[in-house]
Design a protein around this motif. Structure first.
Motif, PDB file in Angstrom:
ATOM      1  N   TRP A  33       0.833  -1.202   0.000  1.00  0.00           N
ATOM      2  CA  TRP A  33       0.000   0.000   0.000  1.00  0.00           C
ATOM      3  C   TRP A  33       0.863   1.243   0.000  1.00  0.00           C
ATOM      4  O   TRP A  33       0.634   2.185  -0.776  1.00  0.00           O
ATOM      5  CB  TRP A  33      -0.932  -0.036   1.216  1.00  0.00           C
ATOM      6  CG  TRP A  33      -1.738   1.218   1.360  1.00  0.00           C
ATOM      7  CD1 TRP A  33      -1.585   2.168   2.315  1.00  0.00           C
ATOM      8  CD2 TRP A  33      -2.790   1.643   0.501  1.00  0.00           C
ATOM      9  NE1 TRP A  33      -2.478   3.171   2.117  1.00  0.00           N
ATOM     10  CE2 TRP A  33      -3.242   2.878   0.998  1.00  0.00           C
ATOM     11  CE3 TRP A  33      -3.393   1.095  -0.641  1.00  0.00           C
ATOM     12  CZ2 TRP A  33      -4.266   3.582   0.394  1.00  0.00           C
ATOM     13  CZ3 TRP A  33      -4.413   1.805  -1.237  1.00  0.00           C
ATOM     14  CH2 TRP A  33      -4.850   3.028  -0.721  1.00  0.00           C
ATOM     15  N   ASP A  34       1.896   1.259   0.867  1.00  0.00           N
ATOM     16  CA  ASP A  34       2.858   2.365   0.931  1.00  0.00           C
ATOM     17  C   ASP A  34       3.432   2.675  -0.445  1.00  0.00           C
ATOM     18  O   ASP A  34       3.459   3.822  -0.881  1.00  0.00           O
ATOM     19  CB  ASP A  34       4.045   1.970   1.826  1.00  0.00           C
ATOM     20  CG  ASP A  34       3.812   2.418   3.250  1.00  0.00           C
ATOM     21  OD1 ASP A  34       2.720   2.970   3.511  1.00  0.00           O
ATOM     22  OD2 ASP A  34       4.709   2.210   4.082  1.00  0.00           O
ATOM     23  N   TRP A  35       3.913   1.621  -1.084  1.00  0.00           N
ATOM     24  CA  TRP A  35       4.549   1.780  -2.398  1.00  0.00           C
ATOM     25  C   TRP A  35       3.628   2.473  -3.382  1.00  0.00           C
ATOM     26  O   TRP A  35       4.027   3.370  -4.095  1.00  0.00           O
ATOM     27  CB  TRP A  35       4.936   0.405  -2.969  1.00  0.00           C
ATOM     28  CG  TRP A  35       6.208  -0.135  -2.400  1.00  0.00           C
ATOM     29  CD1 TRP A  35       7.133   0.522  -1.643  1.00  0.00           C
ATOM     30  CD2 TRP A  35       6.695  -1.467  -2.549  1.00  0.00           C
ATOM     31  NE1 TRP A  35       8.165  -0.301  -1.308  1.00  0.00           N
ATOM     32  CE2 TRP A  35       7.920  -1.538  -1.853  1.00  0.00           C
ATOM     33  CE3 TRP A  35       6.223  -2.613  -3.198  1.00  0.00           C
ATOM     34  CZ2 TRP A  35       8.674  -2.696  -1.802  1.00  0.00           C
ATOM     35  CZ3 TRP A  35       6.972  -3.766  -3.153  1.00  0.00           C
ATOM     36  CH2 TRP A  35       8.188  -3.806  -2.453  1.00  0.00           C
ATOM     37  N   PHE A  36       2.378   2.023  -3.374  1.00  0.00           N
ATOM     38  CA  PHE A  36       1.455   2.590  -4.355  1.00  0.00           C
ATOM     39  C   PHE A  36       0.973   3.968  -3.950  1.00  0.00           C
ATOM     40  O   PHE A  36       0.848   4.856  -4.778  1.00  0.00           O
ATOM     41  CB  PHE A  36       0.267   1.647  -4.591  1.00  0.00           C
ATOM     42  CG  PHE A  36       0.620   0.526  -5.521  1.00  0.00           C
ATOM     43  CD1 PHE A  36       0.566   0.710  -6.897  1.00  0.00           C
ATOM     44  CD2 PHE A  36       1.034  -0.703  -5.030  1.00  0.00           C
ATOM     45  CE1 PHE A  36       0.908  -0.318  -7.763  1.00  0.00           C
ATOM     46  CE2 PHE A  36       1.376  -1.733  -5.895  1.00  0.00           C
ATOM     47  CZ  PHE A  36       1.316  -1.541  -7.251  1.00  0.00           C
ATOM     48  N   SER A  37       0.721   4.166  -2.635  1.00  0.00           N
ATOM     49  CA  SER A  37       0.179   5.467  -2.229  1.00  0.00           C
ATOM     50  C   SER A  37       1.252   6.546  -2.303  1.00  0.00           C
ATOM     51  O   SER A  37       0.974   7.673  -2.680  1.00  0.00           O
ATOM     52  CB  SER A  37      -0.420   5.383  -0.823  1.00  0.00           C
ATOM     53  OG  SER A  37       0.574   4.961   0.082  1.00  0.00           O
ATOM     54  N   SER A  38       2.498   6.174  -1.988  1.00  0.00           N
ATOM     55  CA  SER A  38       3.551   7.191  -2.083  1.00  0.00           C
ATOM     56  C   SER A  38       4.050   7.319  -3.521  1.00  0.00           C
ATOM     57  O   SER A  38       4.740   8.273  -3.862  1.00  0.00           O
ATOM     58  CB  SER A  38       4.723   6.812  -1.184  1.00  0.00           C
ATOM     59  OG  SER A  38       5.354   5.662  -1.702  1.00  0.00           O
ATOM     60  N   GLY A  39       3.709   6.334  -4.362  1.00  0.00           N
ATOM     61  CA  GLY A  39       4.119   6.411  -5.764  1.00  0.00           C
ATOM     62  C   GLY A  39       5.524   5.936  -6.027  1.00  0.00           C
ATOM     63  O   GLY A  39       5.987   5.973  -7.160  1.00  0.00           O
ATOM     64  N   THR A  40       6.236   5.445  -5.013  1.00  0.00           N
ATOM     65  CA  THR A  40       7.637   5.051  -5.252  1.00  0.00           C
ATOM     66  C   THR A  40       7.740   3.833  -6.159  1.00  0.00           C
ATOM     67  O   THR A  40       8.774   3.621  -6.793  1.00  0.00           O
ATOM     68  CB  THR A  40       8.349   4.712  -3.930  1.00  0.00           C
ATOM     69  OG1 THR A  40       7.526   3.805  -3.198  1.00  0.00           O
ATOM     70  CG2 THR A  40       8.617   5.948  -3.095  1.00  0.00           C
ATOM     71  N   ILE A  41       6.670   3.032  -6.257  1.00  0.00           N
ATOM     72  CA  ILE A  41       6.762   1.799  -7.033  1.00  0.00           C
ATOM     73  C   ILE A  41       6.662   2.055  -8.539  1.00  0.00           C
ATOM     74  O   ILE A  41       7.212   1.323  -9.348  1.00  0.00           O
ATOM     75  CB  ILE A  41       5.648   0.818  -6.594  1.00  0.00           C
ATOM     76  CG1 ILE A  41       5.825  -0.562  -7.243  1.00  0.00           C
ATOM     77  CG2 ILE A  41       4.277   1.334  -6.972  1.00  0.00           C
ATOM     78  CD1 ILE A  41       6.692  -1.470  -6.489  1.00  0.00           C
ATOM     79  N   TYR A  42       5.979   3.169  -8.907  1.00  0.00           N
ATOM     80  CA  TYR A  42       5.647   3.340 -10.332  1.00  0.00           C
ATOM     81  C   TYR A  42       6.851   3.363 -11.262  1.00  0.00           C
ATOM     82  O   TYR A  42       6.840   2.692 -12.293  1.00  0.00           O
ATOM     83  CB  TYR A  42       4.762   4.567 -10.532  1.00  0.00           C
ATOM     84  CG  TYR A  42       3.387   4.387  -9.921  1.00  0.00           C
ATOM     85  CD1 TYR A  42       2.566   3.353 -10.351  1.00  0.00           C
ATOM     86  CD2 TYR A  42       2.947   5.208  -8.903  1.00  0.00           C
ATOM     87  CE1 TYR A  42       1.321   3.161  -9.780  1.00  0.00           C
ATOM     88  CE2 TYR A  42       1.694   5.021  -8.329  1.00  0.00           C
ATOM     89  CZ  TYR A  42       0.886   3.988  -8.772  1.00  0.00           C
ATOM     90  OH  TYR A  42      -0.339   3.791  -8.211  1.00  0.00           O
ATOM     91  N   PRO A  43       7.904   4.125 -10.950  1.00  0.00           N
ATOM     92  CA  PRO A  43       9.044   4.098 -11.870  1.00  0.00           C
ATOM     93  C   PRO A  43       9.610   2.695 -12.043  1.00  0.00           C
ATOM     94  O   PRO A  43       9.995   2.300 -13.152  1.00  0.00           O
ATOM     95  CB  PRO A  43      10.081   5.015 -11.189  1.00  0.00           C
ATOM     96  CG  PRO A  43       9.364   5.726 -10.118  1.00  0.00           C
ATOM     97  CD  PRO A  43       8.102   5.009  -9.809  1.00  0.00           C
TER      98      PRO A  43
END
Ligand SMILES: Nc1ncnc2c1ncn2[C@@H]1O[C@H](COP(=O)(O)OP(=O)(O)O)[C@@H](O)[C@H]1O
Ligand SMILES: [Mg+2]
Lengths: 267, 272
Positions: free
Chosen positions: B60-70
């Motif tokens: 959830w963190d990854w997606f909500s903070s957006g760090t996973i997208y790149p």
């Protein structure tokens, strides 16, 4: 006779299988078709009818003999001929319409004109509303119609047909036979029609050629069919002259059919 | 529709099974819920197997903070490139060899050898050749995809119906037109049949490549997490990869249905 549209002269075809066994399907077969003539070739199953047609269209090189098309020796495929296969030959990844346009497309005809012409032909073979269907979405009889349109759209001078209707039920078959006669009489081309059904042969043709049973099949009789045209294939079967001709030709064929049957029993 | 009720029941039990698995995972790894029954220390189970709630929270963190997208984007890009390049090469070489018996006879042992070689082993070499950026991952994916497509195209060309081919010839097709209108469509149906496999392998190539050395991508995230013994992030990475792979697979099924309309399949009748 004037120049023959198609002349197969002294054709011999010997197949050599991989283990070296030889099988001579046709021996010294001669067949001439006049322009505009409708000729049927009948013979027992396995006698070499398809082989003869494959030679005529240039798919198969005969072991001996000459082929002349409008007096020109045949080299490679017969460009004056259209061929209707016994088995499925439509491209399954093309719709009915795209199958009919195929030949024009190969000749680089303008696509919109090709589509218009193909739509026209589908209409003529009674498939007006089925252009967008793929072959697997059509019945066997419909697929034959598509194949017929696919061949006739190119307006070939010679039409070779290999038992085109043998897989169809009797009603569909008679319907198709009548349609074929209608299309042919509107624009008379030379037709070689292969069948193992004598009634079909007589009701359609100007001339019936009987092949002997294989091996080494060759014509054993030619019969002019002097029945009046236009014909209805269902009705003409009841005409006295039809029955006479049928009796006559059947007498010639009977021995060959029995021979072929006996040979199959032995195998 | 008779099947739909049992179908719904099936879905329900599948969901129950999944939740039961999560519950078991949660109970077995929680330091407080159960006394340690295998490990000597109640925190060890969580250390080795992670904790589902934390895994979900991390995801959830990854997606909500957006760090996973790149990272996801890089992995997706590598997958796509590997798939497209591998398919194009497989198609070209497959057509060429299938239509040229001499070259295929000549190259046959080499093709077999290359196909038998465990190609993942090439990843470090590709790293040296193409650097640690996406090119080396694409190269690895290409070697995996290529052979699948190649063998299917080869088969597809060999299986073209003699009658269809002869008919096209008689209708006037030149050799080029035969290639375009008969061989390629026939081969494509085989390529599509293997689409699930080849997309899957392109993805494997990308992730394994990242895992073995990179600075971006989901495989890299997992590698980082392993380096710091962050087992929850490792599992979160695996979760994201799995979901992503399912999504890709679904997209392939969708494309397949659109592209292979001409193929007969069961059950085209309307259900009343
Ligand atoms: N490629 C081939 N190799 C060997 N034998 C063949 C081949 N094609 C046909 N034959 C044989 O030639 C004979 C005639 O075949 P065919 O022309 O298909 O018969 P028909 O069309 O009259 O039923 C058959 O006995 C068949 O087994
Ligand atoms: Mg035959």
């Amino acid at each position: 006779m004037a120049v023959a549209a198609l002349a197969l002269e002294d054709i011999t075809v010997t197949f050599v299988s991989q283990d070296g066994a030889r099988y001579t399907a046709l021996r010294n077969t001669t067949l001439r078709i006049a322009p505009g003539e409708f000729v049927s070739v009948v013979g027992p199953t396995g006698c070499g009818k398809s082989t003869l047609l494959n030679v005529a269209v240039g798919l198969l090189q005969p072991s001996a003999g000459r082929i002349r098309v409008f007096d020109e020796p045949l080299a490679g495929l017969n460009r004056k001929a259209g061929y209707l296969f016994q088995t499925e030959a439509l491209m399954p990844w093309r719709t009915a319409l795209q199958n009919v346009t195929a030949g024009l497309e190969f000749r680089k005809t303008d696509p919109s004109q090709a589509a218009r012409q193909a739509g026209n032909w589908l209409q003529r073979v009674g498939l007006g509303g089925f252009g967008e269907r793929y072959p697997h979405q059509l019945s066997g009889g419909m697929r034959k119609r598509v194949a017929l349109a696919q061949t006739l759209i190119l307006d070939p001078q010679i039409i070779l047909m290999d038992e085109p209707f043998s897989a169809l039920d009797i009603q569909t078959r008679q319907l198709m036979e009548n349609e074929l006669l209608e299309l042919w009489s509107a624009n008379r081309k030379s037709v070689v029609f292969i069948t193992h059904d004598l009634e079909e042969a007589i009701s359609l043709s100007d001339r019936v050629v009987v092949l002997s049973a294989g091996p080494e099949a060759h014509p054993i009789g030619e019969f002019d069919i002097d029945l009046p045209r236009p014909r209805d294939v269902a009705e003409i079967r009841l005409a006295p002259r039809f029955i006479e001709l049928h009796t006559l030709i059947w007498r010639a064929m009977k021995n060959e059919v029995l021979k072929s049957y006996a040979r199959q029993q032995k195998q | 529709m008779p099947g739909s009720r049992s179908n719904r029941a099936l879905r329900f039990w599948q969901a129950v099974l999944f939740l039961a698995f999560l519950a078991f995972w949660h109970v077995a790894t929680s330091p407080t819920l159960l006394p340690a029954f295998y490990f000597d220390n109640p925190h060890k189970a969580a250390f080795f197997f992670g904790e589902p709630l934390k895994v979900l929270a991390r995801t959830w963190d990854w997606f909500s903070s957006g760090t996973i997208y790149p990272h996801l984007w890089v992995t997706l890009l590598e997958t796509m490139l590997a798939f497209v390049i591998g398919t194009a090469l497989g198609l070209a070489v497959g057509l060429w060899l299938a239509l040229s018996p001499t070259s295929s006879a000549l190259l046959d042992p080499y093709i077999k050898a290359l196909n038998s070689m465990p190609r993942v082993i090439l990843a470090p070499i590709f790293g040296v050749w193409f650097g640690l950026d996406i090119a080396s991952k694409v190269a690895l994916g290409v070697t995996l995809v290529f052979f699948i497509v190649f063998f299917n195209v080869y088969q597809g060309v060999r299986e073209v119906s003699y009658t269809v081919l002869a008919n096209a010839r008689i209708l006037g097709a030149s050799e080029r037109q035969l290639l375009r209108h008969v061989y390629v469509p026939s081969a494509m149906s085989w390529v599509f049949a293997s689409l699930h496999n080849s997309v899957g392998l392109a993805f494997v190539g990308a992730v394994v490549g990242e895992y073995l050395g990179s600075s971006r991508g989901v495989g890299y995230l997992i590698l980082q997490a392993e380096g710091t013994f962050d087992i929850n992030s490792v599992f979160a990475g695996i979760l994201v990869l799995t979901a992503f792979a399912l999504l890709l697979d679904w997209a392939v099924s969708f494309a397949e249905r659109r592209l292979l309309v001409w193929q007969p399949r069961g059950g085209e009748t309307e259900k009343m």
